[in-house]
Design a protein around this motif. Structure first.
Motif, PDB file in Angstrom:
ATOM      1  N   TRP A 215       0.854  -1.193   0.000  1.00  0.00           N
ATOM      2  CA  TRP A 215       0.000   0.000   0.000  1.00  0.00           C
ATOM      3  C   TRP A 215       0.883   1.234   0.000  1.00  0.00           C
ATOM      4  N   GLU A 248      -2.359   4.461 -13.877  1.00  0.00           N
ATOM      5  CA  GLU A 248      -3.130   3.595 -14.784  1.00  0.00           C
ATOM      6  C   GLU A 248      -2.199   2.968 -15.834  1.00  0.00           C
ATOM      7  N   ASN A 270      -2.624  -5.953 -10.135  1.00  0.00           N
ATOM      8  CA  ASN A 270      -3.545  -4.816 -10.089  1.00  0.00           C
ATOM      9  C   ASN A 270      -2.995  -3.685  -9.242  1.00  0.00           C
ATOM     10  N   ASN A 272      -4.362  -0.570  -7.804  1.00  0.00           N
ATOM     11  CA  ASN A 272      -5.685   0.018  -7.556  1.00  0.00           C
ATOM     12  C   ASN A 272      -5.559   1.357  -6.845  1.00  0.00           C
ATOM     13  N   ILE A 273      -6.150   2.386  -7.454  1.00  0.00           N
ATOM     14  CA  ILE A 273      -6.264   3.683  -6.774  1.00  0.00           C
ATOM     15  C   ILE A 273      -7.541   3.598  -5.950  1.00  0.00           C
ATOM     16  N   GLY A 274      -7.390   3.354  -4.656  1.00  0.00           N
ATOM     17  CA  GLY A 274      -8.548   3.029  -3.827  1.00  0.00           C
ATOM     18  C   GLY A 274      -9.216   4.225  -3.184  1.00  0.00           C
ATOM     19  N   VAL A 275      -8.436   5.259  -2.890  1.00  0.00           N
ATOM     20  CA  VAL A 275      -8.963   6.417  -2.167  1.00  0.00           C
ATOM     21  C   VAL A 275      -8.362   7.677  -2.768  1.00  0.00           C
ATOM     22  N   ASP A 292      -4.630   6.959  -2.071  1.00  0.00           N
ATOM     23  CA  ASP A 292      -4.223   5.798  -1.287  1.00  0.00           C
ATOM     24  C   ASP A 292      -4.402   4.584  -2.197  1.00  0.00           C
ATOM     25  N   CYS A 293      -3.301   3.889  -2.452  1.00  0.00           N
ATOM     26  CA  CYS A 293      -3.283   2.877  -3.509  1.00  0.00           C
ATOM     27  C   CYS A 293      -2.797   1.532  -2.993  1.00  0.00           C
ATOM     28  N   ARG A 294      -3.075   0.525  -3.789  1.00  0.00           N
ATOM     29  CA  ARG A 294      -2.624  -0.838  -3.524  1.00  0.00           C
ATOM     30  C   ARG A 294      -2.057  -1.380  -4.819  1.00  0.00           C
TER      31      ARG A 294
ATOM     32  N   SER B 278     -13.276  10.098  -2.603  1.00  0.00           N
ATOM     33  CA  SER B 278     -13.656   8.834  -3.232  1.00  0.00           C
ATOM     34  C   SER B 278     -12.981   7.698  -2.497  1.00  0.00           C
ATOM     35  N   TRP B 281     -10.742   2.547   1.105  1.00  0.00           N
ATOM     36  CA  TRP B 281      -9.861   1.409   1.392  1.00  0.00           C
ATOM     37  C   TRP B 281      -8.942   1.210   0.193  1.00  0.00           C
ATOM     38  N   PRO B 282      -7.622   1.162   0.421  1.00  0.00           N
ATOM     39  CA  PRO B 282      -6.704   1.047  -0.721  1.00  0.00           C
ATOM     40  C   PRO B 282      -6.944  -0.202  -1.560  1.00  0.00           C
ATOM     41  N   THR B 284      -9.765  -1.699  -2.222  1.00  0.00           N
ATOM     42  CA  THR B 284     -11.100  -1.799  -2.807  1.00  0.00           C
ATOM     43  C   THR B 284     -11.218  -0.807  -3.958  1.00  0.00           C
TER      44      THR B 284
END
Lengths: 428, 428
Positions: A215, A248, A270, A272-275, A292-294, B278, B281-282, B284
């Motif tokens: 993260w 992306e 993956n 993922n841009i989560g927040v 906030d990414c994963r 937006s 959770w990172p 999700t």
């Protein structure tokens, strides 16, 4: 049977007795899953459900071990920092001592669940465990209160039908699987065993490999100003757009690589841009924006290597913009900071689990490579071979997550038979 | 003097006495400004400072009027909805009755301030009212606790030097200038007068015109999913990017128009994307993203016309993306929903204020057209000619907002002389 793949053999009468017990107590098992779903055990709120778990283990006659993780754990490699202190959110273990002479087994699960937000997307109350057409809907019903319930019932059933094993059985219930893995990291240092299994919801397949997960937050500075003189400010939301686009792009690039365990999987990696959060007033130019990414990465790749790629992508994107060049975005790491792991399908306990799966289902246990992380890595890192096997459903981390109730008893029967076969049965 | 522009005339001895009083009590005035800054009177937290204001007016011998605005106000045209109920956040007025035969005057200010976040950008504590090199730093020091303090001291000085006016003076302290204007809208319906002045921080210029302002949120739906299977979800942050770009384009287009009061001003119209939020959770995929924006428009343009342009831009941007076409973004209006207004520089009270400004400063009072909104519109809509005149400084709504203390007494002297001249002095 031990490590064979045949379905043509005698089932030990104790296993048969246990299967009957499991089938007869299906309602009780489903009720226990619902009880666990009712605990809204998101990060920071795991205490109540862990005390329930500890109480259940104690009532089954196990030695129970309930303790707060030490803060110093966060300094270990592969640990993470959730931002929430450990105090008052214990790990729990229950130990069923064997008679001796058998192999020991860890059966592990996590009680933490991810947030059900946004609630508007749910058809069902995420905390009600409502059952519709043999599906139990709820946050955590699938991931993984069902697995935790099976783990709790295994020693309860053993006691009630009067079966004793030769090897020790350690039932473990951990926190922070969804954000750091710290609960399992701590467990892997506290308990040893000949093998471990995590009853994550695999839908009857076996998780032989999973990606590493990291993260990270990206902070972009702007300059706040009254909206009436917006050109005197710098809008951090607008400045974040090229960073979003760069992430992306990196997601696409990362999927150009490959790993033998992940062949045939579409888009296994993956980012993922989560927040995203920025600003606090419509009439003020936002002075800061944060993502906030994963990101996931194949087993064998290190956290350090992944960090370097992220930072390079951010640097590259910043070169297209004078402001970003002069005010370089900050990358901050938190939560998961841990590599992937694999376990061989040839491991004796995996072979044995597969045999019982085949016997009861009439088909081979399919190997699965997880595009998400899970706690198995810490046991593999510690030399305790570990994978995941559990019930099925859909929508973990999504709205309308559900557990397919028809998979619960079959899964429990495979696990119960495997457990007795692995640990050895004390004959009456 | 009345409406003349000469500096060659006799100053009434009462005005001269008042000026000496103001000069002698500069420390007390600055102390009062600091006292007001110490109240962290952001939206929803105006109660304490309003009770302080009411107490100050009462101690000055004014009739005080303290009341909660009725919720039904939010149904009126040009009102807004801040999302915070009115109860417990009163409007306050103090009435200094005149002896009769003079013109009445409303002197208005607002106590609400915008958030000082992000605090990291501040060199000074935003709530400490620290004075460095004759600048008072703090959120609201400039916008507009200084103006409110002058408004409070005007009747106090009058009382202490024993001057009575012919016309009534109404000192008003309102809430929600920064988000809706509801406080002033309510005032404009409760009190009438021959003229009104708002002591907003104009730096000695006079606000003759200001834009209309509208707040709106844009919500884009995604589809949440576990990051491990991100392609099964739809990332609402990514889907918001074309909307952000479309709003940036609209900001440019809006500035291609013009208005006589705003000629020569660079980029008078500002569409500000103030907030983006937006996900939670990172790991999700975020299922929803929201912008909170502010757009301004020239006097004469209606809220309805502005809404239509926003909605058209969002629709247009959505046509580039299948998901957005099938899941059209939602536009929601809140906060400011009010047009701009103008007041003529030829209005008698504006002329008179200008004369005293000229007399005391040796230069003409410059007309100013505000690219932000302010409460003057409601008085103009109600037929009470109103503009703004107040002290100077820098950084309203920004980090390190400060009041230039050297401007406070000169501003107070202009306002005091104007007030006596406008309302008429009862000779001893």
């Amino acid at each position: 049977m031990t490590g064979t793949n045949t379905t043509d053999f005698d089932v030990h009468p104790a296993i048969d007795r246990l299967w009957r017990e499991i089938e007869n107590r299906e309602d009780e098992l489903n009720q226990l899953i619902a009880n666990l779903v009712w605990y809204q055990s998101v990060l920071g709120s795991e205490a109540d459900v862990q005390h329930f778990v500890a109480g259940h283990l104690q009532l089954s006659g196990l030695e129970t071990d309930v303790w707060d993780i030490e803060e110093s754990l966060k300094e270990l490699p592969e640990s993470g920092d959730s931002g929430v202190p450990f105090e008052g959110r214990p790990n729990v273990a229950g130990i069923q001592r064997g008679a001796g002479g058998g192999r020991s087994l860890i059966v592990n699960g996590h009680v933490d669940v991810v947030s059900p937000e946004p609630l508007d997307n749910w058809t069902y109350d995420p905390w009600a465990a409502e059952v519709v057409e043999n599906r139990m809907y709820g946050r955590g019903a699938l991931d993984m209160k069902a697995g935790v319930a099976i783990n709790l019932m295994l020693p309860r059933w053993l006691r009630d039908v009067g079966i004793q094993t030769r090897g020790d059985i350690v039932i473990q219930s951990v926190i922070e699987e969804e954000c750091t893995g710290n609960g399992a990291l701590d467990m892997s240092r506290r308990y040893q065993a000949d093998a471990a299994i995590i009853t994550e919801p695999t839908g009857g397949s076996f998780t032989q490999a999973h990606v590493g997960v990291m993260w990270f937050k990206i902070r972009v500075k702007g300059r706040s100003a009254h909206a009436a003189v917006a050109p005197t400010g710098v809008n951090a939301i607008s400045k974040m757009v090229p960073i979003i686009r760069a992430l992306e792009d990196l997601d696409r690039e990362l999927n150009e690589g490959s790993h033998p365990s992940f062949e045939g999987i579409d888009h296994p990696i993956n980012l993922n841009i989560g927040v995203m959060s920025s600003g606090d007033w419509p009439s003020t130019v936002p002075g800061m924006a944060e993502l906030d990414c994963r990101v996931s990465f194949y087993p064998g790749k290190t956290v350090e290597e992944m960090r370097s790629e992220i930072e390079q992508a951010v640097r590259h994107a910043s070169q297209t913009d004078n402001w970003l060049q002069e005010n370089p975005p900050e990358v901050v790491y938190h939560g998961f900071q841990s590599g992937g792991s694999t376990v061989s399908m040839d491991e004796p306990h995996v072979q044995l689990l597969g045999s019982w799966h085949q016997y009861l289902n009439g088909s081979a246990m399919a190997p699965r490579s997880g595009t998400g992380t899970n706690d198995m890595r810490y046991f593999n890192f510690a030399g305790i071979p570990c994978g995941c096997y559990g019930p099925g459903g859909a929508g973990p981390h999504a709205a309308d997550e559900y557990l397919d109730l028809s998979t619960v008893v079959p899964t429990a029967k495979v696990l119960a038979a495997f457990m007795l076969d692995w640990c050895g049965i004390v004959d009456e």
